[in-house]
Design a protein around this motif. Sequence first.
Motif, short mmCIF file in Angstrom:
data_model
loop_
_atom_site.label_atom_id
_atom_site.label_comp_id
_atom_site.label_asym_id
_atom_site.label_seq_id
_atom_site.Cartn_x
_atom_site.Cartn_y
_atom_site.Cartn_z
N LEU A 43 0.88 -1.18 0.00
CA LEU A 43 0.00 0.00 0.00
C LEU A 43 0.91 1.22 0.00
CD1 LEU A 43 -2.55 -1.18 2.73
CD2 LEU A 43 -2.75 -1.41 0.24
N VAL A 44 0.91 1.95 -1.12
CA VAL A 44 1.84 3.06 -1.31
C VAL A 44 1.07 4.37 -1.13
CG1 VAL A 44 3.50 4.12 -2.88
CG2 VAL A 44 3.11 1.64 -2.96
N PHE A 45 1.41 5.09 -0.07
CA PHE A 45 0.69 6.33 0.26
C PHE A 45 1.60 7.54 0.07
CE2 PHE A 45 -2.17 3.34 2.22
CZ PHE A 45 -3.41 3.94 2.05
N PHE A 46 1.32 8.29 -1.01
CA PHE A 46 2.00 9.58 -1.21
C PHE A 46 1.33 10.67 -0.35
CE2 PHE A 46 3.07 7.27 -5.05
CZ PHE A 46 4.33 7.73 -5.42
N ASN A 47 0.10 10.38 0.14
CA ASN A 47 -0.71 11.40 0.83
C ASN A 47 -1.34 10.79 2.08
OD1 ASN A 47 -1.48 11.49 -2.40
ND2 ASN A 47 -0.71 13.42 -1.58
N PRO A 48 -1.84 11.65 2.99
CA PRO A 48 -2.44 11.15 4.24
C PRO A 48 -3.75 10.38 4.01
CG PRO A 48 -1.97 13.51 4.39
CD PRO A 48 -1.78 13.12 2.96
N SER A 49 -4.14 9.61 5.02
CA SER A 49 -5.37 8.84 4.94
C SER A 49 -5.74 8.32 6.32
CB SER A 49 -5.18 7.65 3.99
OG SER A 49 -6.26 6.75 4.12
N LEU A 50 -7.02 8.24 6.59
CA LEU A 50 -7.52 7.45 7.73
C LEU A 50 -8.24 6.22 7.19
CD1 LEU A 50 -8.39 6.72 10.61
CD2 LEU A 50 -10.35 8.24 10.31
N ARG A 51 -9.38 6.47 6.51
CA ARG A 51 -10.26 5.38 6.09
C ARG A 51 -9.59 4.41 5.13
NH1 ARG A 51 -12.92 9.46 8.00
NH2 ARG A 51 -11.21 10.55 7.02
N THR A 52 -8.95 4.94 4.10
CA THR A 52 -8.40 4.07 3.07
C THR A 52 -7.30 3.19 3.65
OG1 THR A 52 -8.90 5.81 1.48
CG2 THR A 52 -7.36 4.08 0.77
N ARG A 53 -6.41 3.81 4.39
CA ARG A 53 -5.28 3.06 4.93
C ARG A 53 -5.75 2.01 5.95
NH1 ARG A 53 0.56 5.39 6.83
NH2 ARG A 53 1.12 3.70 8.22
#
Length: 333
Positions: A43-53
């Motif tokens: 799971l590659v996160f360039f940006n913040p997240s609560l729900r998706t992550r």
Amino acid sequence: MSNSFLRTSDFSTEYLSTIIDRAIAKKTTPSGSKPLSGKSIALVFFNPSLRTRASMQVGIYELGGNAVILEPGGTSWTLEHRERVVMDGNKTEHLKEFVRVLERYVSAIGVRTFAALEDWETERADPILNAFARYATVPIINLESAMHHPCQSMADMMTIREHLGTGKKKVLLTWAWHPKPLPMAVPNSFALAAAQFGHDLRIAHPKGYELDEELIADVVTQATLNGGSVEFTNDVDEAFDGIEVVYAKSWGSKNFYGDANGDIRERSAYRDKWIVDDAKMTRTADAVFMHCLPVRRNVIVSDSVIDSPRSIVIDEAENRLHVQKAIMSELIK
Ligand code: CP
């Protein structure tokens, strides 16, 4: 048919509907099956997240797999995605190597990469997501790109079906005032999915906040193919008349990519006017209220609406988990 999940329009309504049936089945009668047993998913996160992550990480665990979370520019190297560039700036690794190395370890890659809202013509082509898809041989799952958030829109369609049943509904996608411009991925994907599921869609926004022309052409085509309709209005009050589903979201004007302060000046006239409040909800046909979250209370929506029994935003967020489990079970073999 693609084994990646980049946008809903890559799939037929029948296929998407089957995914939602399976998500509802997973929610109501969990089977405990582990189709990802022994598999790892990046799971590659360039940006913040609560729900998706959180929902992806929990979903992968519940399907028997292992989530590997990477944050380029944070806990992993900064990434270059453009072809044929001299990498003498601040980017350490090229996406070509990143993806090809990663897929020696994992069975699929989820990617979150928001629009930077700097260059409309570049960003509307979804360059980073498409680079992942170009270099990868494993499935790529779009966890919100510059132009699409298909996992969100699938959860949205599931939530509408859960609360209002199958069949077409009168659905409003309404722009809302926000102190700064935001990406268009959520409204794009909501409009597209609503059209694919044959809903009667009304899109409301101030003049100058039109969605991408090509995207709207796809939405109109899908609505026609699937027995729905699309209409547009700049009247924030009449927009709510007779509506069964209110979906609120703010987005930036494509005319002001690269000029955030220009957009902020342009939208200042709409503060307190383009908000979902009781007066507007009273005009609806007892509509449910939806928002992808995170949401700014008393900016996008009043406390009285989001805290009312007609607000289904928490169910909508929960359904991210169920629908993503159904998508991963289908695509990752
Ligand atoms: N709706 C949504 O994608 O939420 P996050 O940004 O918290 O993941």
